[in-house]
Enzyme design. Structure first.
Site, PDB file in Angstrom:
ATOM      1  CE1 TYR A 149      -3.235  -2.851   0.277  1.00  0.00           C
ATOM      2  CE2 TYR A 149      -3.332  -2.563   2.653  1.00  0.00           C
ATOM      3  CZ  TYR A 149      -3.742  -3.219   1.513  1.00  0.00           C
ATOM      4  OH  TYR A 149      -4.651  -4.243   1.608  1.00  0.00           O
ATOM      5  CG  ASP A 212      -8.202  -4.516   5.834  1.00  0.00           C
ATOM      6  OD1 ASP A 212      -6.994  -4.254   6.063  1.00  0.00           O
ATOM      7  OD2 ASP A 212      -8.566  -5.219   4.876  1.00  0.00           O
ATOM      8  N   GLY A 237      -8.347  -1.679  12.429  1.00  0.00           N
ATOM      9  CA  GLY A 237      -7.317  -2.259  13.271  1.00  0.00           C
ATOM     10  C   GLY A 237      -6.295  -3.043  12.475  1.00  0.00           C
ATOM     11  CG  ASP A 238      -1.654  -4.478  12.347  1.00  0.00           C
ATOM     12  OD1 ASP A 238      -1.722  -5.719  12.391  1.00  0.00           O
ATOM     13  OD2 ASP A 238      -0.666  -3.869  11.899  1.00  0.00           O
ATOM     14  CG  PHE A 239      -5.055  -9.231  11.047  1.00  0.00           C
ATOM     15  CD1 PHE A 239      -3.746  -9.669  10.908  1.00  0.00           C
ATOM     16  CD2 PHE A 239      -5.829  -9.076   9.896  1.00  0.00           C
ATOM     17  CE1 PHE A 239      -3.216  -9.937   9.660  1.00  0.00           C
ATOM     18  CE2 PHE A 239      -5.296  -9.347   8.640  1.00  0.00           C
ATOM     19  CZ  PHE A 239      -3.987  -9.778   8.520  1.00  0.00           C
ATOM     20  CG  HIS A 257      -1.751 -16.521   0.300  1.00  0.00           C
ATOM     21  ND1 HIS A 257      -2.035 -16.598  -1.044  1.00  0.00           N
ATOM     22  CD2 HIS A 257      -2.090 -15.258   0.671  1.00  0.00           C
ATOM     23  CE1 HIS A 257      -2.525 -15.440  -1.465  1.00  0.00           C
ATOM     24  NE2 HIS A 257      -2.564 -14.619  -0.448  1.00  0.00           N
ATOM     25  CG  ASN A 304       2.501 -13.685  -7.282  1.00  0.00           C
ATOM     26  OD1 ASN A 304       3.259 -12.916  -7.878  1.00  0.00           O
ATOM     27  ND2 ASN A 304       1.381 -13.275  -6.730  1.00  0.00           N
ATOM     28  CD  GLN A 308       2.841  -9.452  -5.763  1.00  0.00           C
ATOM     29  OE1 GLN A 308       1.913 -10.213  -5.978  1.00  0.00           O
ATOM     30  NE2 GLN A 308       2.695  -8.151  -5.760  1.00  0.00           N
TER      31      GLN A 308
END
Length: 347
Positions: A149, A212, A237-239, A257, A304, A308
């Site tokens: 982000y 989220d 929030g940040d889990f 994942h 991937n 990433q």
């Protein structure tokens, strides 16, 4: 797999794999230029010259692109007044136009502009065993989602990606098990809310809260979830850092994942502590076969994840081990036959 004499003398499959990126880039370019959108709004099939004029592109380049898309069966081509004219196939109208009912346009843009650039450094990722955001974009990936982000524009692109994927895949995974008993549902990392919407459609007696990051919640409210979605709410929030409210069911769709086993175990233990007695957790992931034979899509997705993120795709048995270690029992696996599968475990 048996190898025929023809395979030994003419490596057809290897040649297809070697040049497979040409197909991806043809699709990416056609979407980026607006080929499918332009043809969709036309009232008749168009020639390459007409498409080029409408898009502001060269006639020669456009003709070659349209021809390749026809060869890929993304466009239909027919002769009219001694010239080729093109129109969308039903598949392209549905999935490749921006206005299509299950548009993958934004997913394709994200693959083209972000994932493709990361894959340029796949060799380095394999050699180093870590993601390649710093090389691809010149930014640190110490905080994974700060890298993902890195701007509001990039965050919105990612949210559009997730939205388009879940618009197609969410029904299969939220109905893989009967979730009717779970009335209070939290979708951790619920992003655009597409999966939450499908959940409320499938289970009218349930409410879903999207948990989220604050900036993701803001974007979701502004672009994706309307006030008409009465049974969807938000929790900022940040889990990893913040407490999780108690719920009957927690959905983690394409979440684990992203993370290594240590971080995944940390999150699942936290979910278990917050979960109501008799409640559960629903994991949605692309599951690898236990014998390592596939599916190819999940195997490629695991690469991937290397390029990433900090995580990987896993076998059902590996997720079961993580869930068991966190305290969950009665672990059930449901393969959908499509990209994403579902695992339900109970407290």
């Amino acid at each position: 797999m048996s190898v025929t004499k023809d395979d030994e003398t003419y490596p057809r499959k290897i040649l297809q794999y070697m040049e497979g990126f040409l197909i991806s880039k043809t699709l990416f370019a056609a979407c980026e230029l607006g080929v499918f959108d332009h043809l969709e709004t036309a009232e008749r099939p168009l020639s390459a010259a007409e498409v080029a004029q409408g898009l502001g592109s060269s006639e020669d380049g456009t003709q070659r692109l349209l021809s390749a898309c026809a060869g890929l069966e993304l466009l239909t081509v027919q002769q009219c007044n001694n010239q080729a004219v093109y129109s969308n196939t039903g598949l392209s109208s549905r999935f490749l136009t921006q206005t299509g009912p299950q548009s993958l346009y934004h997913s394709i843009q994200y693959n083209s502009k972000t994932i493709y650039l990361c894959w340029h450094y796949l060799t380095d990722a394999v050699r180093e065993g870590q993601n390649q955001y710093e090389k691809a974009f010149g930014i640190s990936s110490k905080d994974l989602f700060e890298a993902l982000y890195r701007s509001d524009e990039e965050m919105l692109k990612f949210m559009h990606l997730m939205n388009s994927i879940w618009n197609i895949c969410s029904k299969d995974v939220v109905t893989a098990f009967d979730l009717t008993p779970f009335k209070i549902i939290y979708d951790l990392g619920g992003c655009s809310g597409a999966l939450a919407k499908q959940c409320t459609v499938a289970y009218p007696g349930s409410t879903v809260t999207i948990f989220d990051l604050p900036k993701v919640v803001h974007m979701s409210r502004e672009y994706f979830v309307s006030s008409q979605d009465k049974r969807i709410s938000f929790h900022e929030g940040d889990f990893f850092k913040d407490e999780l409210p108690e719920a009957d069911l927690y959905i983690l769709a394409r979440i684990l994942h992203d993370w290594n086993d240590e971080r995944s175990s940390e999150l699942l233990a936290k979910v278990y502590r917050s979960c109501s007695p008799g409640g559960g957790v629903l994991l949605v992931e692309a599951l690898l076969h236990e014998d390592g034979s596939g599916p190819l899509t999940a195997q490629l997705y695991s690469l991937n994840m290397l390029v990433q993120t900090e995580g990987r795709e896993r076998k059902a048995s590996e997720y079961a081990c993580l869930l068991t270690a966190a305290g969950f029992t009665n672990i059930q696996v449901q393969r959908t036959g499509k990209i994403y599968d579902a695992i339900l475990a109970r407290k």
